[in-house]
Design a protein around this motif. Sequence first.
Motif, mmCIF file in Angstrom:
data_model
loop_
_atom_site.group_PDB
_atom_site.id
_atom_site.type_symbol
_atom_site.label_atom_id
_atom_site.label_comp_id
_atom_site.label_asym_id
_atom_site.label_seq_id
_atom_site.Cartn_x
_atom_site.Cartn_y
_atom_site.Cartn_z
ATOM 1 N N GLU A 268 37.763 29.439 35.675
ATOM 2 C CA GLU A 268 39.215 29.442 35.789
ATOM 3 C C GLU A 268 39.696 30.246 36.991
ATOM 4 O O GLU A 268 40.859 30.119 37.403
ATOM 5 C CB GLU A 268 39.837 30.016 34.518
ATOM 6 N N LEU A 269 38.815 31.077 37.556
ATOM 7 C CA LEU A 269 39.192 31.921 38.682
ATOM 8 C C LEU A 269 38.996 31.230 40.031
ATOM 9 O O LEU A 269 39.392 31.772 41.066
ATOM 10 C CB LEU A 269 38.386 33.225 38.662
ATOM 11 N N ARG A 270 38.390 30.067 40.017
ATOM 12 C CA ARG A 270 38.162 29.353 41.276
ATOM 13 C C ARG A 270 39.497 29.021 41.940
ATOM 14 O O ARG A 270 40.476 28.718 41.266
ATOM 15 C CB ARG A 270 37.359 28.069 41.034
ATOM 16 N N SER A 271 39.520 29.128 43.254
ATOM 17 C CA SER A 271 40.726 28.898 44.061
ATOM 18 C C SER A 271 41.744 30.028 43.943
ATOM 19 O O SER A 271 42.895 29.880 44.381
ATOM 20 C CB SER A 271 41.392 27.555 43.699
ATOM 21 N N MET A 272 41.340 31.147 43.347
ATOM 22 C CA MET A 272 42.204 32.323 43.297
ATOM 23 C C MET A 272 42.499 32.797 44.724
ATOM 24 O O MET A 272 41.639 32.726 45.598
ATOM 25 C CB MET A 272 41.478 33.426 42.520
ATOM 26 N N PRO A 273 43.708 33.261 44.990
ATOM 27 C CA PRO A 273 43.997 33.798 46.328
ATOM 28 C C PRO A 273 43.064 34.958 46.674
ATOM 29 O O PRO A 273 42.554 35.653 45.786
ATOM 30 C CB PRO A 273 45.445 34.282 46.197
ATOM 31 N N GLN A 274 42.838 35.167 47.944
ATOM 32 C CA GLN A 274 41.977 36.260 48.401
ATOM 33 C C GLN A 274 42.458 37.581 47.805
ATOM 34 O O GLN A 274 43.656 37.833 47.683
ATOM 35 C CB GLN A 274 41.978 36.321 49.918
ATOM 36 N N THR A 275 41.489 38.426 47.428
ATOM 37 C CA THR A 275 41.824 39.627 46.659
ATOM 38 C C THR A 275 41.133 40.853 47.221
ATOM 39 O O THR A 275 39.916 40.859 47.420
ATOM 40 C CB THR A 275 41.418 39.448 45.181
ATOM 41 N N ALA A 276 41.921 41.904 47.451
ATOM 42 C CA ALA A 276 41.403 43.176 47.944
ATOM 43 C C ALA A 276 41.475 44.223 46.841
ATOM 44 O O ALA A 276 42.425 44.246 46.054
ATOM 45 C CB ALA A 276 42.187 43.643 49.162
ATOM 46 N N PHE A 277 40.459 45.096 46.799
ATOM 47 C CA PHE A 277 40.379 46.135 45.774
ATOM 48 C C PHE A 277 40.225 47.513 46.404
ATOM 49 O O PHE A 277 39.507 47.673 47.400
ATOM 50 C CB PHE A 277 39.141 45.919 44.886
ATOM 51 N N LEU A 278 40.850 48.519 45.786
ATOM 52 C CA LEU A 278 40.542 49.921 46.034
ATOM 53 C C LEU A 278 40.042 50.498 44.712
ATOM 54 O O LEU A 278 40.727 50.376 43.680
ATOM 55 C CB LEU A 278 41.765 50.691 46.503
ATOM 56 N N ILE A 279 38.863 51.120 44.738
ATOM 57 C CA ILE A 279 38.210 51.595 43.523
ATOM 58 C C ILE A 279 37.806 53.055 43.680
ATOM 59 O O ILE A 279 37.304 53.457 44.741
ATOM 60 C CB ILE A 279 36.949 50.755 43.219
ATOM 61 N N CYS A 280 37.995 53.843 42.633
ATOM 62 C CA CYS A 280 37.525 55.230 42.611
ATOM 63 C C CYS A 280 36.240 55.318 41.791
ATOM 64 O O CYS A 280 36.160 54.741 40.700
ATOM 65 C CB CYS A 280 38.588 56.140 42.008
#
Length: 354
Positions: A268-280
């Motif tokens: 279901e996540l296919r074609s999701m817009p590009q995604t950036a993460f910040l993680i601690c």
Amino acid sequence: MDFSEWGKPSKEWLAFAAANEAVLSYSEDHLSFLEQQENANKLRGHGARVLVKTSGVDKLVATEDYVVPTRDGNSITIRSYRPILLGSAALPGYVYFHGGGYSIGSLDTEVFACSWLAHALSITVVHVCYRHTPQVKGLTPWHDALDGFEWVATHTEKLGINPSRLIVGGISAGGSLAARVVQDELRWARETGTSCRIKGQFLGIPNVFQYEAFPYHLFAGKEKTSIFQCRDAAILSEKRIKLLRELLGSEVDPHDPIWNPGLTDEEELRSMPQTAFLICGWDPLRDEGLLYAQKLKNAGVRTNVHIFPGLPHAFNAFLQLPSSKLWSEAMLGCLRWAMADEDGWIIEDAPVIP
């Protein structure tokens, strides 16, 4: 799966903690939660106002408030931020959801963060101020987020937003709201055969699972998971997470997909817009963000992941930490990346010269 290598407190944090023991040991557990909520909002709001004035950003960014109806017959307020020197030009837009455990935060607590982003990136920032626990319970914050986004997406001209460059994002609890908004938008686009109206997504230290729904079975062992390894971490502990979860109430299934965007199947996540993460790294929520990033990557989604090893949840609130500046720089980079085309080209909007 094992991300525990990032979970040992860093030397930077240990040195800071040793020098600021009184600040970090301060507790309001003896107060009612409503008192804690009021104090936190006052403190965050005051800090934001001070930064706005000392930075002078209030002279560079214009704000406007809008009242938006919600599905339950109530309303929320959203606030837009635009660089004054860019006039009425249609700018890239960032729909922003604040953090605070679904309990803390207001329009005023986010005034510096939103003004700074609007000025630094030459964009229109729209802060959707959803309702909070314990004043509301259950799925209300998620429904407010969905209603707020829909209003923004259908009023881009009024807000001065270029609809082809609209991104969505949030911090901590706001990350869950942002992730749900993007998933629902993707599903709506598939069902209607229309284009997804979201170009990119930014998730900072996101909460994407309810406490009871965390998928321990996907990790090398429970003791390796961040919720266990970082259970006594500074700023956000497992005890605090449980309290914030209790405030959401027990009327909704803990595994309900609306407030568990991390449970969504990879297909279901296919074609999701590009995604950036910040993680601690030293954060009970670490594995939630990294697991979701891995699922998106497996689904063929472009991802950009930035990790701060050994630092606790929302450490960037302490401006004395050298890594706080790195966080700010990384956030700007993530938002630029989320707005860019696949070729990475970024076209700057020039100021309007009077």
